[in-house]
Write a protein that holds these residues in place. Structure first.
Motif, PDB file in Angstrom:
ATOM      1  N   UNK A  90      -9.699  -7.155  14.353  1.00 62.57           N
ATOM      2  CA  UNK A  90      -8.902  -5.356  13.482  1.00 62.57           C
ATOM      3  C   UNK A  90      -7.866  -6.733  13.275  1.00 62.57           C
ATOM      4  N   UNK A  91      -7.719  -7.198  11.221  1.00 60.16           N
ATOM      5  CA  UNK A  91      -6.633  -7.572  10.698  1.00 60.16           C
ATOM      6  C   UNK A  91      -6.475  -7.060  10.037  1.00 60.16           C
ATOM      7  N   UNK A  92      -4.782  -7.381   9.569  1.00 65.03           N
ATOM      8  CA  UNK A  92      -3.766  -6.170   8.758  1.00 65.03           C
ATOM      9  C   UNK A  92      -3.108  -7.185   7.760  1.00 65.03           C
ATOM     10  N   UNK A  93      -2.520  -7.020   6.910  1.00 65.49           N
ATOM     11  CA  UNK A  93      -1.618  -7.613   6.171  1.00 65.49           C
ATOM     12  C   UNK A  93      -0.405  -6.347   5.629  1.00 65.49           C
ATOM     13  N   UNK A  94       0.195  -6.702   4.974  1.00 64.67           N
ATOM     14  CA  UNK A  94       0.565  -4.967   4.102  1.00 64.67           C
ATOM     15  C   UNK A  94       2.689  -5.974   4.244  1.00 64.67           C
ATOM     16  N   UNK A 149      20.670   7.237  -6.523  1.00 69.30           N
ATOM     17  CA  UNK A 149      20.380   7.764  -6.274  1.00 69.30           C
ATOM     18  C   UNK A 149      19.083   7.632  -6.048  1.00 69.30           C
ATOM     19  N   UNK A 150      18.584   6.589  -6.582  1.00 65.91           N
ATOM     20  CA  UNK A 150      16.890   6.724  -6.439  1.00 65.91           C
ATOM     21  C   UNK A 150      16.179   5.050  -5.839  1.00 65.91           C
ATOM     22  N   UNK A 151      15.279   5.555  -4.808  1.00 66.67           N
ATOM     23  CA  UNK A 151      15.071   4.652  -4.037  1.00 66.67           C
ATOM     24  C   UNK A 151      13.274   4.170  -4.606  1.00 66.67           C
ATOM     25  N   UNK A 152      12.645   3.302  -4.883  1.00 64.45           N
ATOM     26  CA  UNK A 152      11.397   2.811  -5.264  1.00 64.45           C
ATOM     27  C   UNK A 152      11.111   2.288  -4.337  1.00 64.45           C
ATOM     28  N   UNK A 153       9.757   2.808  -3.684  1.00 71.09           N
ATOM     29  CA  UNK A 153       8.627   1.815  -2.718  1.00 71.09           C
ATOM     30  C   UNK A 153       7.993   1.433  -3.618  1.00 71.09           C
ATOM     31  N   UNK A 154       7.259   0.600  -2.981  1.00 70.97           N
ATOM     32  CA  UNK A 154       5.813  -0.117  -3.723  1.00 70.97           C
ATOM     33  C   UNK A 154       5.305  -1.067  -2.486  1.00 70.97           C
ATOM     34  N   UNK A 155       3.808  -1.166  -2.608  1.00 71.04           N
ATOM     35  CA  UNK A 155       3.759  -1.264  -1.126  1.00 71.04           C
ATOM     36  C   UNK A 155       1.934  -1.852  -1.429  1.00 71.04           C
ATOM     37  N   UNK A 156       1.534  -2.718  -0.232  1.00 72.61           N
ATOM     38  CA  UNK A 156       0.172  -2.824  -0.778  1.00 72.61           C
ATOM     39  C   UNK A 156      -0.362  -3.231   1.473  1.00 72.61           C
ATOM     40  N   UNK A 157      -1.508  -2.711   1.560  1.00 73.20           N
ATOM     41  CA  UNK A 157      -2.275  -2.490   2.805  1.00 73.20           C
ATOM     42  C   UNK A 157      -3.104  -3.578   2.781  1.00 73.20           C
ATOM     43  N   UNK A 211       8.399  11.408  -4.525  1.00 71.43           N
ATOM     44  CA  UNK A 211       6.770  11.362  -4.867  1.00 71.43           C
ATOM     45  C   UNK A 211       6.148  10.147  -4.511  1.00 71.43           C
ATOM     46  N   UNK A 212       4.814  10.587  -4.239  1.00 74.94           N
ATOM     47  CA  UNK A 212       3.904   8.901  -3.900  1.00 74.94           C
ATOM     48  C   UNK A 212       2.413   9.013  -4.141  1.00 74.94           C
ATOM     49  N   UNK A 213       2.278   7.708  -4.657  1.00 74.73           N
ATOM     50  CA  UNK A 213       0.849   7.996  -4.649  1.00 74.73           C
ATOM     51  C   UNK A 213      -0.059   6.714  -4.141  1.00 74.73           C
ATOM     52  N   UNK A 214      -1.076   6.699  -3.488  1.00 76.80           N
ATOM     53  CA  UNK A 214      -1.973   6.323  -2.974  1.00 76.80           C
ATOM     54  C   UNK A 214      -3.070   5.789  -3.618  1.00 76.80           C
ATOM     55  N   UNK A 215      -4.203   4.788  -3.957  1.00 77.97           N
ATOM     56  CA  UNK A 215      -5.729   4.341  -3.661  1.00 77.97           C
ATOM     57  C   UNK A 215      -5.753   3.052  -3.190  1.00 77.97           C
ATOM     58  N   UNK A 216      -6.628   3.771  -2.832  1.00 80.59           N
ATOM     59  CA  UNK A 216      -7.491   2.311  -1.286  1.00 80.59           C
ATOM     60  C   UNK A 216      -8.966   2.776  -1.300  1.00 80.59           C
ATOM     61  N   UNK A 217      -9.585   1.839  -1.097  1.00 83.92           N
ATOM     62  CA  UNK A 217     -10.804   1.440  -1.919  1.00 83.92           C
ATOM     63  C   UNK A 217     -11.296   1.267  -0.004  1.00 83.92           C
ATOM     64  N   UNK A 218     -12.826   1.693   0.187  1.00 77.05           N
ATOM     65  CA  UNK A 218     -13.013   1.163   1.619  1.00 77.05           C
ATOM     66  C   UNK A 218     -13.968   0.888   1.570  1.00 77.05           C
TER      67      UNK A 218
END
Ligand SMILES: [Cu+2]
Length: 808
Positions: free
Chosen positions: A413-417, A427-435, A488-495
């Motif tokens: 099991x290997x992971x990168x994020x 007052x506003x924080x934006x989080x962007x990320x990838x896993x 508010x958040x959105x996430x797209x994943x491809x498995x």
């Protein structure tokens, strides 16, 4: 460098404080020197103070000991004095803690007209006050270490959480009726996966209770930045943050040793940790070991045991060893932690599985970095985990002296994020990320020497199983006013999943080969595109009322066993069972991902100072499309399923429409608080959940019946005492197709006590004081000696527990 703005910023505050000081309540605190995050959490628990801080802002910071009478402000002042962090009280009960702005930014600011911006809550990824989130009370974590060696059980008493039973160190948490792979369970940020057809090694089994310093449970709506490939919530368990020496001071040398003993099952173990640090580096070692014999129920529960007494839970013994070594490095704005660890479980028997774990060797490497920039911060993680797992029969299941069936699993099991938290405005924080996660699994069963049935070839249950996932997410958190927070958040994943060709033991027999050939002729590639979104709002009506509302769409792709367990042979089917019900299972390559649509709300009422009383209610409703449930096995790949065998069913996984709903209620009230007698607090948690399969009209499997915990906690000086009763009503809403046993209602009484001196802590307790004989509602079916249907696995009878910890 931060003195001037801070001084200016704090001037009006100081004047207000001057007026308020006379009326401010003080608290008798006794908080040992420890990592700052834990210390703040402890102050928060004892004073009702709500801290806000950036995720990881406190990493590596150490707090001094706090002993004596402090107001909230004095406590915070003292805790943060050496930390280099700024803080601002934004209300009587709220404090914002943050790193001082970088030098260049500070300079720019001083040239601008003076704006008292430090007095507003800066948009922060709030660690502690995540809507629908709760942190475990550190004092509860400490108490649990003596009472259990099963890390999941440390979450006992958390609203919305119950447990699906397994081996002595391998139960699986359930949140709002959803268990196992439906939850995102992270250990030090790693997404660990069960490398076993019986899920004997769930994520939390990889970490020993002694290594757990903090645990966060998100039961309800999980923001996309903390979820992914899960539909039921998130559990994050973390070991201790690194501790560095203060600038210019001598190296910090610390160590801890502890040992415990529990009478029931003769469970014994211990752990040691040692660390050495200067101001830039910390090197730390931890090691732990535990072993236990079979435990006893509160009375006779079975007539099937022949090797053990009728009150002994056969196949519940275990032994486990964990070790880790970590190196942490930091400078002003950067932190890096490199950790390697190893686990060896020589044996762990399972009372609700046909097989036992006869060896589990795993190791991992986990590298985490965190950097502060002017625009925010950046976190990266890379991990590698290798799990080598073996199953066979341990003594209790040796119905014949030569019984033998080797089963092997190897998972990599290997992971990168990577995740960036960007301060858009104050007052506003934006989080962007990838896993990215890359997972490989082999599951094979060598021929059993001399067996006609299990040979002459090797059975391949899963060959070259592959499950790769890449996710992208973005989340926007706004703290519009003191009242309103939105997320508010959105996430797209491809498995992407696939598996290679399978084989069965009888490579040469025509009938069996036909099935393997049919399976091998299928397209085994599946690609899922999964879309999640979350919307959350919190409204702080006044200092006595907070309301949270959330809606989410969450998706989980099937695991490798759900899609690729292929054989309709009865024996092979019985070997694929990760739900503890004794039935046999076959998967389905064409299973679709589960999609959950959840709405939930929380109302939180408390006294203005949050010192006296609190009540919290969280109702939830989830509709799940393509919920993976079971039905009686249908013919497939040219094979007709065998008839039900020895009272158990042969089942096939399929997608269904399902819904779950329920409510968690929790409350506390300070009953007595005097200098002479200390404080006495009453606490209660009530959980109700119901799960239905809309297509069959039946119940979902392993839904905890209505249950409650009522506790009285007494604290005085170094003493902490708890008397607790756990109540569950009878379980009649069982799942028919899985032959789930009904269980009777029960009430248990537990006592726990601890005393802390300077360097010594003593724990004592009696679990199930009245030695109540009861069945675990989610413990599965008892097949600890022989595979006979109908009996639920019982809970543990009375146990006297003692533990001792030395710190230096
Ligand atoms: Cu296993």
């Amino acid at each position: 460098m931060r003195t001037l703005p801070k001084l200016i910023a704090n001037l009006p505050l100081a004047m207000v404080m001057g007026a308020a000081v006379a009326e401010e309540n003080t608290f008798n605190l006794n908080i040992p020197a420890q990592p700052l995050a834990a210390a703040i959490e402890a102050v928060s628990k004892q004073t009702g103070l709500q801290p806000f801080y950036a995720d990881g802002a406190l990493v590596g910071k150490q707090s001094p000991a706090l002993k004596g009478s402090y107001s909230k402000r004095e406590a915070v002042e003292k805790l943060l004095a050496q930390s280099g962090l700024d803080y601002t009280f934004t209300g009587d009960n709220t404090v914002a803690v943050k790193a001082p702005a970088a030098k260049s930014a500070q300079k720019a600011k001083t040239e601008e007209p003076v704006v008292l911006d430090t007095l507003t809550i800066k948009a922060q990824k709030a660690n502690v006050d995540q809507p629908f989130g709760s942190y475990l009370d550190p004092s509860k974590i400490a108490l649990a270490r003596t009472a259990t060696s099963d890390t999941a059980q440390m979450l006992n008493g958390t609203p919305g959480v119950s447990f699906s039973g397994g081996g002595g160190i391998s139960s699986r948490p359930v949140i709002h009726g959803m268990a196992d792979d439906r939850l995102r369970v992270q250990v030090d940020g790693m997404n660990l996966i069960s490398a076993c057809a019986n899920h004997m090694n769930p994520a939390l089994s990889y970490v020993a209770p002694s290594s757990v310093l903090s645990a966060q449970v998100l039961a309800g709506i999980t923001p996309v930045s903390m979820g992914g490939d899960s539909i039921g919530g998130t559990i994050r368990v973390n070991s201790a943050d690194p501790e560095f020496a203060e600038d210019g001071k001598a190296p910090l040398i610390k160590g801890q040793a502890s040992t415990f003993y529990r009478t029931n099952g003769d469970a014994r173990g211990g752990n040691i940790s040692a660390s050495i640090a200067n101001e830039h580096a910390e090197l730390k070692y931890t090691g732990s070991t535990v072993q236990a014999r079979n435990y006893k129920a509160g009375g006779n529960f079975t007539t099937q045991n022949t090797k053990n007494g009728s009150d002994v839970v056969g196949s519940s013994a275990y032994k486990s060893e964990n070790q880790s070594l970590s190196l942490a490095l930091r400078n002003d704005d950067h932190l890096a932690v490199i950790k390697v660890g190893q686990q060896n479980i020589p044996y762990q028997a399972f009372p609700n599985v046909r097989m036992d774990m006869t060896g589990d060797d795993s190791w991992f490497a986990n590298v985490f970095t965190k950097s502060q920039f002017q625009w925010g911060n950046l976190e990266t993680r890379a991990y590698h985990e290798d799990a080598r797992h073996k199953m066979n029969f341990l003594a209790d299941k040796m119905t014949t002296p030569t019984r033998n069936m080797p089963m092997d699993t190897h998972g990599v099991n290997q992971g990168l994020s990577v995740k960036a938290n960007i301060d858009m405005t104050d007052k506003h924080l934006l989080t962007v990320g990838s896993e990215y996660q890359r997972y490989r699994l082999d599951d094979w069963w060598d021929p059993a020497p001399g067996s006609m049935m299990m040979g002459p070839g090797t059975f391949w249950n899963i060959n070259a199983g592959k499950r790769d996932r890449i996710d992208l997410f973005t989340e926007w958190e706004g703290r519009w006013t003191q009242q309103w927070l939105t997320q508010l958040g959105a996430r797209v994943g491809v498995v992407e999943m696939s598996a290679g060709n399978v084989k069965d033991y009888k490579d040469s027999t025509v009938a069996q080969r036909a099935e393997a050939t049919a399976v091998n002729g299928q397209n085994k590639k599946q690609t899922d595109v999964n879309i999640d979104w979350t919307a959350l709002a919190r409204y702080t009506f006044n200092d006595m009322q907070t309301y949270e509302l959330g809606a989410a769409r969450k998706t989980r792709s099937p695991n490798l066993y759900e899609r690729f367990a292929w054989s309709r042979g009865a024996m092979a089917m019985f070997m694929n069972n990760w739900v503890g019900d004794g039935n046999g299972y076959v998967g389905d390559i064409n299973l679709k991902p589960e999609v959950a649509h959840t709405v939930s709300a929380t109302a939180n009422w408390h006294d203005a100072k949050q010192e006296d009383w609190e009540a919290k209610v969280t109702p939830f409703y989830t509709h799940v499309e393509n919920y993976i449930d079971a039905r009686l096995c249908q013919p497939g790949n040219g094979v007709t399923c065998a008839s039900p065998s020895s009272g158990f069913n042969l089942l096939q996984l399929a997608n269904f429409d399902a819904h779950l709903f329920g409510v968690d209620v929790s409350g506390s009230k300070l009953l007595v608080d005097t200098a002479k007698y200390g404080s006495l607090t009453g606490k209660t948690v009530l959980n109700y959940v119901r799960g239905r399969n809309n297509d069959t009209g039946g119940n979902l499997y392993q839904q905890m019946p209505f249950n409650a915990t009522v506790a009285l906690e007494h604290k005085r000086g170094g003493w902490s005492n708890t008397i607790e009763t756990q109540i569950a009503s009878s379980k009649t809403d069982v799942q028919a197709v899985r032959l789930e046993p009904k269980t009777a209602g029960y009430a248990l009484l537990n006592l726990r006590s601890s005393y802390t001196w300077k360097h010594l802590r003593i724990d004592g307790g009696i679990d199930n004081l009245l030695d109540k004989n009861y069945a675990l509602p989610l413990g599965g079916t008892y097949i600890g000696e022989r595979s006979v249907a109908g009996t639920a696995v019982p809970g543990m009878g009375r146990s006297f527990n003692v533990g001792m910890t030395i710190n230096y």
